[in-house]
Design a protein around this motif. Structure first.
Motif, PDB file in Angstrom:
ATOM      1  N   VAL A  47       0.922  -1.042   0.065  1.00 25.83           N
ATOM      2  CA  VAL A  47       0.061   0.178   0.046  1.00 25.83           C
ATOM      3  C   VAL A  47       0.722   1.244  -0.066  1.00 25.83           C
ATOM      4  O   VAL A  47       1.714   1.309   0.757  1.00 25.83           O
ATOM      5  CB  VAL A  47      -0.873   0.054   1.151  1.00 25.83           C
ATOM      6  CG1 VAL A  47      -1.449   1.304   1.581  1.00 25.83           C
ATOM      7  CG2 VAL A  47      -1.767  -1.140   1.123  1.00 25.83           C
ATOM      8  N   HIS A  48       0.614   1.997  -0.881  1.00 28.02           N
ATOM      9  CA  HIS A  48       1.443   3.387  -1.049  1.00 28.02           C
ATOM     10  C   HIS A  48       1.028   4.382  -0.256  1.00 28.02           C
ATOM     11  O   HIS A  48       1.654   5.299   0.117  1.00 28.02           O
ATOM     12  CB  HIS A  48       1.462   3.828  -2.777  1.00 28.02           C
ATOM     13  CG  HIS A  48       1.921   2.627  -3.582  1.00 28.02           C
ATOM     14  ND1 HIS A  48       3.157   2.456  -3.612  1.00 28.02           N
ATOM     15  CD2 HIS A  48       1.383   1.974  -4.296  1.00 28.02           C
ATOM     16  CE1 HIS A  48       3.569   1.483  -4.547  1.00 28.02           C
ATOM     17  NE2 HIS A  48       2.503   0.993  -4.942  1.00 28.02           N
ATOM     18  N   ARG A  49      -0.453   4.670  -0.264  1.00 29.35           N
ATOM     19  CA  ARG A  49      -1.020   5.852   0.281  1.00 29.35           C
ATOM     20  C   ARG A  49      -2.376   5.280   1.034  1.00 29.35           C
ATOM     21  O   ARG A  49      -2.829   4.576   0.535  1.00 29.35           O
ATOM     22  CB  ARG A  49      -1.055   7.172  -0.416  1.00 29.35           C
ATOM     23  CG  ARG A  49      -1.695   8.155  -0.048  1.00 29.35           C
ATOM     24  CD  ARG A  49      -1.605   9.246  -0.915  1.00 29.35           C
ATOM     25  NE  ARG A  49      -2.723   8.683  -2.098  1.00 29.35           N
ATOM     26  CZ  ARG A  49      -4.041   9.256  -1.990  1.00 29.35           C
ATOM     27  NH1 ARG A  49      -4.606   9.677  -1.022  1.00 29.35           N
ATOM     28  NH2 ARG A  49      -4.828   8.809  -3.033  1.00 29.35           N
ATOM     29  N   VAL A  50      -2.474   5.986   2.089  1.00 27.58           N
ATOM     30  CA  VAL A  50      -3.723   5.580   2.699  1.00 27.58           C
ATOM     31  C   VAL A  50      -4.614   7.013   3.243  1.00 27.58           C
ATOM     32  O   VAL A  50      -3.911   7.729   3.680  1.00 27.58           O
ATOM     33  CB  VAL A  50      -3.801   4.803   4.352  1.00 27.58           C
ATOM     34  CG1 VAL A  50      -5.192   4.752   4.913  1.00 27.58           C
ATOM     35  CG2 VAL A  50      -3.157   3.499   3.848  1.00 27.58           C
ATOM     36  N   GLU A  51      -5.645   7.362   2.609  1.00 30.54           N
ATOM     37  CA  GLU A  51      -6.518   8.551   2.987  1.00 30.54           C
ATOM     38  C   GLU A  51      -6.629   8.582   4.447  1.00 30.54           C
ATOM     39  O   GLU A  51      -7.122   7.611   5.103  1.00 30.54           O
ATOM     40  CB  GLU A  51      -7.703   8.674   2.161  1.00 30.54           C
ATOM     41  CG  GLU A  51      -7.372   9.091   0.552  1.00 30.54           C
ATOM     42  CD  GLU A  51      -8.388   9.449  -0.236  1.00 30.54           C
ATOM     43  OE1 GLU A  51      -9.662   9.187   0.181  1.00 30.54           O
ATOM     44  OE2 GLU A  51      -8.219   9.634  -1.537  1.00 30.54           O
ATOM     45  N   ASP A  52      -7.052   9.638   5.061  1.00 33.69           N
ATOM     46  CA  ASP A  52      -7.323   9.739   6.407  1.00 33.69           C
ATOM     47  C   ASP A  52      -8.765   9.076   6.665  1.00 33.69           C
ATOM     48  O   ASP A  52      -8.972   8.236   7.543  1.00 33.69           O
ATOM     49  CB  ASP A  52      -7.555  11.181   6.981  1.00 33.69           C
ATOM     50  CG  ASP A  52      -6.140  11.971   7.055  1.00 33.69           C
ATOM     51  OD1 ASP A  52      -5.084  11.133   7.341  1.00 33.69           O
ATOM     52  OD2 ASP A  52      -5.958  13.066   6.890  1.00 33.69           O
ATOM     53  N   SER A  53      -9.754   9.334   5.632  1.00 33.98           N
ATOM     54  CA  SER A  53     -11.150   8.585   5.878  1.00 33.98           C
ATOM     55  C   SER A  53     -10.930   7.170   5.786  1.00 33.98           C
ATOM     56  O   SER A  53     -11.618   6.434   6.753  1.00 33.98           O
ATOM     57  CB  SER A  53     -12.032   9.180   4.901  1.00 33.98           C
ATOM     58  OG  SER A  53     -11.497   8.990   3.732  1.00 33.98           O
ATOM     59  N   GLY A  54     -10.350   6.569   5.000  1.00 33.65           N
ATOM     60  CA  GLY A  54      -9.882   5.157   4.835  1.00 33.65           C
ATOM     61  C   GLY A  54      -9.347   4.589   5.974  1.00 33.65           C
ATOM     62  O   GLY A  54      -9.716   3.682   6.354  1.00 33.65           O
ATOM     63  N   PHE A  55      -8.226   5.368   6.737  1.00 35.20           N
ATOM     64  CA  PHE A  55      -7.783   4.889   7.897  1.00 35.20           C
ATOM     65  C   PHE A  55      -8.600   4.739   8.967  1.00 35.20           C
ATOM     66  O   PHE A  55      -8.893   3.802   9.832  1.00 35.20           O
ATOM     67  CB  PHE A  55      -6.756   5.903   8.286  1.00 35.20           C
ATOM     68  CG  PHE A  55      -6.026   5.513   9.617  1.00 35.20           C
ATOM     69  CD1 PHE A  55      -4.705   4.682   9.589  1.00 35.20           C
ATOM     70  CD2 PHE A  55      -6.468   6.141  10.630  1.00 35.20           C
ATOM     71  CE1 PHE A  55      -4.250   4.096  10.638  1.00 35.20           C
ATOM     72  CE2 PHE A  55      -5.716   5.714  11.840  1.00 35.20           C
ATOM     73  CZ  PHE A  55      -4.658   4.864  11.869  1.00 35.20           C
ATOM     74  N   THR A  56      -9.629   5.632   9.158  1.00 37.84           N
ATOM     75  CA  THR A  56     -10.804   5.680  10.208  1.00 37.84           C
ATOM     76  C   THR A  56     -11.669   4.452   9.912  1.00 37.84           C
ATOM     77  O   THR A  56     -12.043   3.776  10.917  1.00 37.84           O
ATOM     78  CB  THR A  56     -11.477   7.052  10.330  1.00 37.84           C
ATOM     79  OG1 THR A  56     -10.459   7.982  10.390  1.00 37.84           O
ATOM     80  CG2 THR A  56     -12.554   6.928  11.109  1.00 37.84           C
ATOM     81  N   VAL A  57     -11.946   4.434   8.726  1.00 37.38           N
ATOM     82  CA  VAL A  57     -13.081   3.277   8.513  1.00 37.38           C
ATOM     83  C   VAL A  57     -12.226   1.693   8.713  1.00 37.38           C
ATOM     84  O   VAL A  57     -12.963   0.990   9.418  1.00 37.38           O
ATOM     85  CB  VAL A  57     -13.368   3.261   6.975  1.00 37.38           C
ATOM     86  CG1 VAL A  57     -14.119   1.861   6.588  1.00 37.38           C
ATOM     87  CG2 VAL A  57     -14.390   4.220   6.642  1.00 37.38           C
ATOM     88  N   LEU A  58     -10.941   1.713   8.250  1.00 36.77           N
ATOM     89  CA  LEU A  58     -10.295   0.534   8.864  1.00 36.77           C
ATOM     90  C   LEU A  58     -10.197   0.205  10.095  1.00 36.77           C
ATOM     91  O   LEU A  58     -10.158  -0.952  10.851  1.00 36.77           O
ATOM     92  CB  LEU A  58      -9.026   0.283   7.861  1.00 36.77           C
ATOM     93  CG  LEU A  58      -9.059  -0.058   6.374  1.00 36.77           C
ATOM     94  CD1 LEU A  58      -7.842  -0.070   5.764  1.00 36.77           C
ATOM     95  CD2 LEU A  58      -9.630  -1.397   6.550  1.00 36.77           C
ATOM     96  N   SER A  59      -9.725   1.268  10.993  1.00 37.35           N
ATOM     97  CA  SER A  59      -9.516   1.180  12.189  1.00 37.35           C
ATOM     98  C   SER A  59     -10.737   0.757  13.111  1.00 37.35           C
ATOM     99  O   SER A  59     -10.519  -0.016  14.313  1.00 37.35           O
ATOM    100  CB  SER A  59      -8.809   2.453  12.786  1.00 37.35           C
ATOM    101  OG  SER A  59      -9.774   3.460  12.776  1.00 37.35           O
TER     102      SER A  59
END
Length: 85
Positions: A47-59
């Motif tokens: 994974v090269h980049r994780v958007e903030d919103s994507g990080f929140t959903v995954l966490s």
């Protein structure tokens, strides 16, 4: 764009992720986490980049997972020390 490649390693499902993880891709991965019924591993190595919103959903999905969830490929250094391409 997010790429997902599922494999079986030692009898356990491993989901290899690659590319950029945006909120839509993270929601798809979160659904898979929620539907997993046992040992499940996610490999973030490519994974090269994780958007903030994507990080929140995954966490949130990871915290709610009632089963064993293995996470691979995350850098343990603080974000400020991680080299960005």
């Amino acid at each position: 764009m997010l790429q997902m490649l599922p494999t079986i390693e030692d009898g356990h499902l491993v989901l290899h992720l690659g590319g950029d993880l945006d909120s839509e891709g993270a929601a798809a991965v979160a659904r898979l986490i929620g539907q997993s019924m046992g040992d499940f591993a996610i490999d973030f190595t490519d994974v090269h980049r994780v958007e903030d919103s994507g990080f929140t959903v995954l966490s949130r999905a990871m915290r709610r997972c009632p089963y064993k969830l293995v996470v691979r490929g995350l850098d343990e250094r603080p974000l400020a020390e991680v080299p960005h391409p």
